[in-house]
Design an enzyme around this catalytic site. Structure first.
Site, short mmCIF file in Angstrom:
data_model
loop_
_atom_site.label_atom_id
_atom_site.label_comp_id
_atom_site.label_asym_id
_atom_site.label_seq_id
_atom_site.Cartn_x
_atom_site.Cartn_y
_atom_site.Cartn_z
N GLU A 171 0.87 -1.17 0.00
CA GLU A 171 0.00 0.00 0.00
C GLU A 171 0.91 1.22 0.00
O GLU A 171 1.80 1.33 0.83
CB GLU A 171 -0.89 -0.01 1.24
CG GLU A 171 -2.05 0.96 1.19
CD GLU A 171 -1.63 2.40 1.40
OE1 GLU A 171 -2.31 3.28 0.85
OE2 GLU A 171 -0.64 2.67 2.08
N CYS A 196 -5.52 5.40 5.14
CA CYS A 196 -5.27 4.14 4.45
C CYS A 196 -6.57 3.38 4.23
O CYS A 196 -7.29 3.10 5.17
CB CYS A 196 -4.32 3.27 5.25
SG CYS A 196 -4.03 1.69 4.46
N CYS A 256 -6.13 -0.44 5.86
CA CYS A 256 -6.40 -0.56 7.31
C CYS A 256 -7.52 0.40 7.68
O CYS A 256 -7.48 1.06 8.71
CB CYS A 256 -5.19 -0.26 8.17
SG CYS A 256 -3.67 0.05 7.34
N HIS A 259 -7.62 3.07 11.60
CA HIS A 259 -7.33 4.50 11.68
C HIS A 259 -8.56 5.27 12.14
O HIS A 259 -8.45 6.24 12.89
CB HIS A 259 -6.85 5.04 10.34
CG HIS A 259 -5.40 4.83 10.13
ND1 HIS A 259 -4.46 5.55 10.79
CD2 HIS A 259 -4.72 3.96 9.36
CE1 HIS A 259 -3.25 5.15 10.43
NE2 HIS A 259 -3.38 4.17 9.57
N ARG A 284 -0.79 -4.07 11.18
CA ARG A 284 0.63 -3.84 10.93
C ARG A 284 1.37 -3.31 12.15
O ARG A 284 2.55 -3.02 12.07
CB ARG A 284 0.79 -2.89 9.74
CG ARG A 284 0.35 -3.53 8.45
CD ARG A 284 0.21 -2.53 7.33
NE ARG A 284 -0.31 -3.18 6.15
CZ ARG A 284 -1.60 -3.45 5.95
NH1 ARG A 284 -2.49 -3.13 6.85
NH2 ARG A 284 -1.99 -4.05 4.84
N SER A 316 3.48 1.58 10.22
CA SER A 316 4.51 1.49 9.19
C SER A 316 5.56 2.58 9.34
O SER A 316 6.65 2.49 8.78
CB SER A 316 3.88 1.55 7.80
OG SER A 316 3.14 0.37 7.58
N CYS A 368 2.78 -0.43 4.47
CA CYS A 368 1.55 0.32 4.30
C CYS A 368 1.96 1.77 4.38
O CYS A 368 1.90 2.40 5.42
CB CYS A 368 0.58 -0.06 5.41
SG CYS A 368 -1.10 0.42 5.07
N CYS A 420 -0.13 4.97 5.22
CA CYS A 420 -0.31 5.15 6.65
C CYS A 420 0.81 5.97 7.25
O CYS A 420 0.61 6.77 8.15
CB CYS A 420 -0.28 3.81 7.37
SG CYS A 420 -1.60 2.75 6.91
#
Ligand code: SF4
Ligand code: SF4
Lengths: 653, 368
Positions: free
Chosen positions: A16, A69, A72, A76, A547, A572, A616, A619
């Site tokens: 991502e 994101c 996810c 978030h 993650r 991330s 990701c 993020c």
């Protein structure tokens, strides 16, 4: 700059977001080489989200942060909701927690399965080799590896089924339209699966696509859509339908009717079945063939977890307004593990989190030592794009590890870079499992690590050591392990006599039993109009995302009732961040040290390790606000309570 | 391709879920069977698709043809300042509501020649791929995310090229551009006030660069899965769809979500939900007072619904947040305030022919 990078991946695909990797490999004279120093990980896209959040209604923040994101998407949003709830002192009902747990849990299962098959598998599975497979032998392999799995047509797969998959691949080739499979590193010497194993995994790649759209229905029933389901500060917006039957203009009702609840139940069952029958055995199959990858991809060995899945079963007290009182146990504990004691869980202290911008494209504190009320501005001083290549084919665009080189800041805990994510989750659960506070899920983790990872091959294990979990292969293994733990936590599990754990009904059943209860705390919007009653000025919300550790800090204005400052330190970012002021590399960078590449032009080995983190990057990049210690307990400006901001929500005018 | 494809009139009376009377040439049937798809399932899929796209059933054979042509249409999908939500949504779109588990669009109906999140190739091999597929002409270029206006800002760089350069080069030989998502269509989240990175929508960037090519905006954050693929398939089988003034296909964006919302009766006559989880919420009453932007948002959520017809935001108890409109993030509501929980201002409804008292009388006497 150190030695000129000769291994460059830009764009890193099957992630991502937008990421560039640079490294230098000492050439072996045969086209390959060995990376002896840490690599360089650079995020190359920024949107400036926190800046956009300033001056907004705190109730809206979740929708903005959700768009950090779309992969996810739930976590978030929920982290933001929790941060605002913390800032205004609101607790949520048991049902809201059950539903949030299920939504985050479903996200883990969905993301981890899709990561393995759609983002990571092609690093281990050679699609071209799959085309040489014998369908009858593949069916025989399927009976051994995934004996109970009936693909979506409802029958056990036979030779004809695998012939169909082969036909699909042949179709692509005969048309000359390889689509997504074009230009892979096919035939690379590092691919080791047999044609039949490759074909089996390709078939599961396809099955997982169809599976995925079924499991997201859970988000859709509770949140109205997926990606980006709806949430609300103070609980959940969904509520039990007064009409159990079909919804129509006359009868009304909500998605939580008989049909909606059945949809969730089916989605939960499908999650569990796919993990048990396909994902887990497939990872173990791949791990058996690629055991040497337990020796590559280690990070410095420091791990961090904020903790996740408050267990409503441990609720002590339910308030009259529907709010509940923890302390709850977390399925994934909060805590820190240091490299010198990998089985010891140390308490987490949020004051030790810092960020610095020494190597990131922002103006601000390089040392990350102190909170700042100033703003950090976007400040790009990297090389210009669009300059083409040098005559010898080398890049004119090169990032320098001694300069600023990424849109990600470097978060540090007690000045150390920390790895977050599935490996950290499993290690913290494992560590807690050795203490008096061990949860049943910790015991399961310890049992599974022993059974699948440590036990000798003669007993069906991989014969690897506990220390080797800190590796590329270990990350993949820990990811499937936590997926199993969480899928079972949602769907329920039987007692395990060997491991000494009791049967568990599962969050879905526990929610179902309580479904007539409250979904939203009605004090929430009233409370937002009373800033003088808010307990802290800076709200801290955290989740343990698929993650890893994800934290949002929101500072609300006590006059306007709006957001003054917003800050996210996300998973991330911990893993993909650049070097810090003292030059300590981030986890991605450190993990590349020691990699042996067969062909510098086809850096498959580097991709394997980078992908094992499940990058990701969207993020990780969005920070423009104050750096330094994120949690700032600024003096509360009591006595100011004039806000008309949310007065519209009152019925009476 | 076929000599015994039936004439269109054969289809005009065909019920949407039936394949009776449809015949295909042997080669097509063979190819479908090889892919594990029966003729019957395939036809029911195409019929579902036609009804989704509001096409007469007489168009089913043409859709079927487009969907089984020997050379699949090339689609290049590029991502800029985005969150991958749009792609996630598209990945969920392989079946239509009530449809079968017919195999996925990505492998069988289009050739997705470049898509960074899913493609096997990486780094130089991915860049080579992009250059070679965009050197051909006639592909559909799908874009998600906004693009920073200045190439030298550093806010978006991929493959050592700026967003502007990447887009300009990829658009050169495209037959059609599809901006997927509100970020690409209207600037979306990156462009929300104060637009820190000077982000532009695809349409704005095309104007800046002097690119005049057909553009379809498929807005939504993200768009409904079936709408993304539906629009692409519509174009491939029927050509350019009718667009509204914001370049959105009217077949999906012609109505507001309010118009098909099952809660509309209480919007007009009360009672309204006043809080989440109150008795009227459980009854499915209108969420206007909780900030629903349905009356001013054009999309198909209440008609097509999400994730194969499972639900849509208002059905799950939350108002529409207006994600398919250009002013999604900065819309001014009552008292000139922004916010998803602030009711839309009086007058917003007038222009849509809504009764006055629904917007004006907050108290309304409609609580029960
Ligand atoms: S439109 Fe929404 S879902 Fe799509 S990229 Fe933008 S923020 Fe993400
Ligand atoms: S205002 Fe919203 S909830 Fe009410 S009828 Fe319209 S779309 Fe439905």
């Amino acid at each position: 700059m150190a030695a000129t990078p000769n291994v460059i991946i830009d764009p890193v695909t099957r992630i991502e977001g937008h990421l560039r990797i640079q490294a230098h490999a000492v050439p072996d004279g045969m086209g390959g080489g060995t990376i002896t120093d840490p690599g360089l990980s650079a995020s190359t896209m920024v949107r400036g989200l926190e800046k956009i959040l300033q001056g907004r209604d705190p109730r809206d923040a979740w929708a903005f942060t959700q768009r950090i994101c779309g992969v996810c998407t739930v976590v978030h949003g929920l982290t933001s909701v929790r941060a605002v709830e913390h800032a205004i002192g609101i607790k949520v009902s048991k049902n809201a927690d059950y539903i949030r747990n299920m939504m985050i849990g479903a996200q883990y299962v969905h993301d981890h399965v899709m990561h393995f098959y759609h983002l990571h598998a092609l690093d281990w599975v050679d699609v071209v080799s799959a085309m040489k497979a014998n369908p009858t032998r593949t069916a025989a392999l399927a009976r051994i590896n995934n004996g109970t799995y009936k693909p979506n047509n409802g029958a056990l797969p036979n030779a004809a089924y695998f012939q169909t998959v082969l036909n699909k691949l042949n179709n692509l080739v005969s048309r000359g339209q390889l689509g997504l499979f074009a230009n892979g590193y096919w035939g690379h010497s590092a691919y080791k699966l047999s044609p039949e194993e490759n074909l089996l995994l390709v078939s599961h790649y396809l099955e997982a696509l169809a599976w995925a759209r079924e499991v997201v229905k859970l988000h859709s029933v509770f949140g109205g859509k997926d990606p980006h389901p709806n949430l609300v500060v103070g609980g959940m917006p969904c509520t039990l339908s007064s009409n159990t039957g079909t919804i129509n203009d006359d009868k009304g009702g909500t998605s939580l009717n008989t049909a909606g609840l059945a949809t969730i139940k089916t989605a939960v069952a499908r999650m569990k079945a796919f993990v048990d029958q396909v994902y887990l055995p497939d990872v173990l199959l791949v791990a058996k063939r690629y055991k040497e990858w337990a020796d590559f991809g280690a990070t410095a060995g420091n791990f961090l977890c904020y903790g996740e899945f408050p267990d409503p079963a441990l609720v002590k007290r339910e308030f009259t307004d529907g709010a509940i009182d923890y302390p709850a146990g977390y399925i994934i504990p909060q805590g820190v593990i240091w490299a010198d004691a990998p089985t010891t869980l140390v308490p987490f202290d949020e004051k030790m989190v810092t960020e610095n911008v020494a190597h990131a494209w922002y103006l601000g504190s390089d040392t990350g030592e102190h909170p700042s009320v100033g703003e950090t501005e976007l400040y790009y001083d990297g090389p210009l794009p669009d300059q083409g290549r040098n005559p010898d084919g080398t890049s004119k665009y090169m990032l320098d590890e001694n300069a600023r080189y990424s849109w990600i800041k470097s978060p540090r805990y007690d000045s150390q870079p920390m790895e977050v994510g599935p490996l950290a989750h499993i290690l913290t659960m494992h560590a807690r499992g050795g203490t008096a506070n061990a949860q049943p899920t910790d015991k399961l983790v310890r049992g599974y690590v022993q059974q699948f990872w440590i036990n000798p091959t003669a007993q069906g294990g991989l014969g690897l050591t506990f220390t080797q979990l800190n590796s590329t292969l270990g990350r993949i293994f820990c990811r499937v392990l936590e997926t199993k733990i969480i899928a079972d936590q949602i769907a329920g599990r039987a007692a395990d006599r060997t491991l000494g754990t009791a049967a568990y009904a599962g969050w879905y059943q526990l929610y179902y039993n309580n479904k007539a209860g409250a979904y939203w705390n009605p004090n929430t919007f009233t409370r937002l109009q009373q800033p003088n009653l808010w307990p802290v000025q800076v709200g801290f919300g955290f989740t343990e995302a698929p993650r890893g550790a994800l934290g949002h800090w929101v500072k609300l204005n006590r006059v306007s009732g709006l957001i003054d400052n917003y800050q996210c330190v996300v998973a991330s970012q911990w893993n993909a961040g650049p070097r810090d002021l003292v030059g300590a590399p981030g986890p991605y960078e450190e993990a590349l040290r020691g990699h042996v590449l067969a062909d510098l032009k086809q850096p498959l080995e580097v991709l394997r390790t980078i992908h094992s983190f499940d990058p990701c990057i969207g993020c990780a990049v969005h920070i423009v606000d104050p750096d330094g210690k994120p949690l700032v307990q600024v003096d509360v400006n009591h006595g100011v309570c004039s806000t008309t901001r949310v007065s519209d929500m009152r019925c009476a005018s | 391709m076929s000599t015994d494809l039936p004439s269109r009139s054969d289809y005009s009376h065909m019920p949407a879920d039936s394949s009776d009377g449809v015949t295909f040439d042997e080669a097509t049937v063979e190819r479908l069977l090889q892919l594990g798809i029966s003729r019957r399932r395939f036809m029911s899929y195409c019929a579902g698709l036609a009804s989704l796209l509001a096409l007469p059933q007489s168009m089913v054979p043409r859709l079927a043809q487009a969907a089984t042509s020997t050379t699949l249409p090339a689609v290049v999908y590029m991502s800029f300042q985005e969150c991958t939500g749009c792609l996630e949504s598209m990945v969920n779109s392989f079946a239509f509501s009530g449809g079968t588990t017919i195999d996925n669009l990505i492998l069988n109906m289009i050739s997705l020649d470049y898509q960074e999140t899913l493609m096997a190739a990486a780094g130089d091999q991915a860049e080579e791929r992009l250059l070679s597929v965009t050197a051909q002409s006639g592909y559909v270029l799908v874009v998600d995310g906004s693009i920073p206006a200045r190439w030298d800002s550093g806010y978006f760089i991929s493959g050592e090229r700026s967003g502007v350069a990447r887009f300009r080069d990829a658009a050169k030989n495209a037959a059609l551009l599809v901006a997927v998502g509100t970020c690409a269509s209207f600037g979306g989240l990156p462009k929300a006030d104060p637009n820190p990175t000077d982000a532009l929508s695809i349409g704005e960037l095309m104007a800046d660069l002097g690119i005049s090519k057909p553009l379809i905006n498929v807005s939504g954050c993200p768009p409904i899965p079936e709408v993304i693929t539906g629009v692409i398939l519509y174009y491939l089988s029927q050509g350019m769809p009718t667009l509204d003034s914001l370049r959105r296909p009217t077949v999906f964006y012609g109505d507001t979500v309010h118009e098909d919302c099952y809660r509309k009766e209480s919007f007009e006559e009360g009672p309204l939900a006043r809080a989440f989880d109150d008795p009227n919420s459980r009854k499915g009453k209108c969420l206007y007072m909780l900030g629903c932007k349905g009356p001013v948002t054009h999309n198909a959520c209440s008609r097509v619904r999400w994730n194969q017809g499972i639900s849509f935001p208002m059905m799950s108890g939350h108002g529409c947040i207006g994600c398919a409109e250009p002013d999604f993030w900065d819309r001014l509501n009552r008292n000139n305030e922004k916010g998803f929980y602030i009711p839309i201002a009086a007058g917003s409804g007038h222009s849509r022919g809504l009764p006055c008292d629904t917007c004006h009388d907050d108290n309304g006497g409609d609580d029960d």
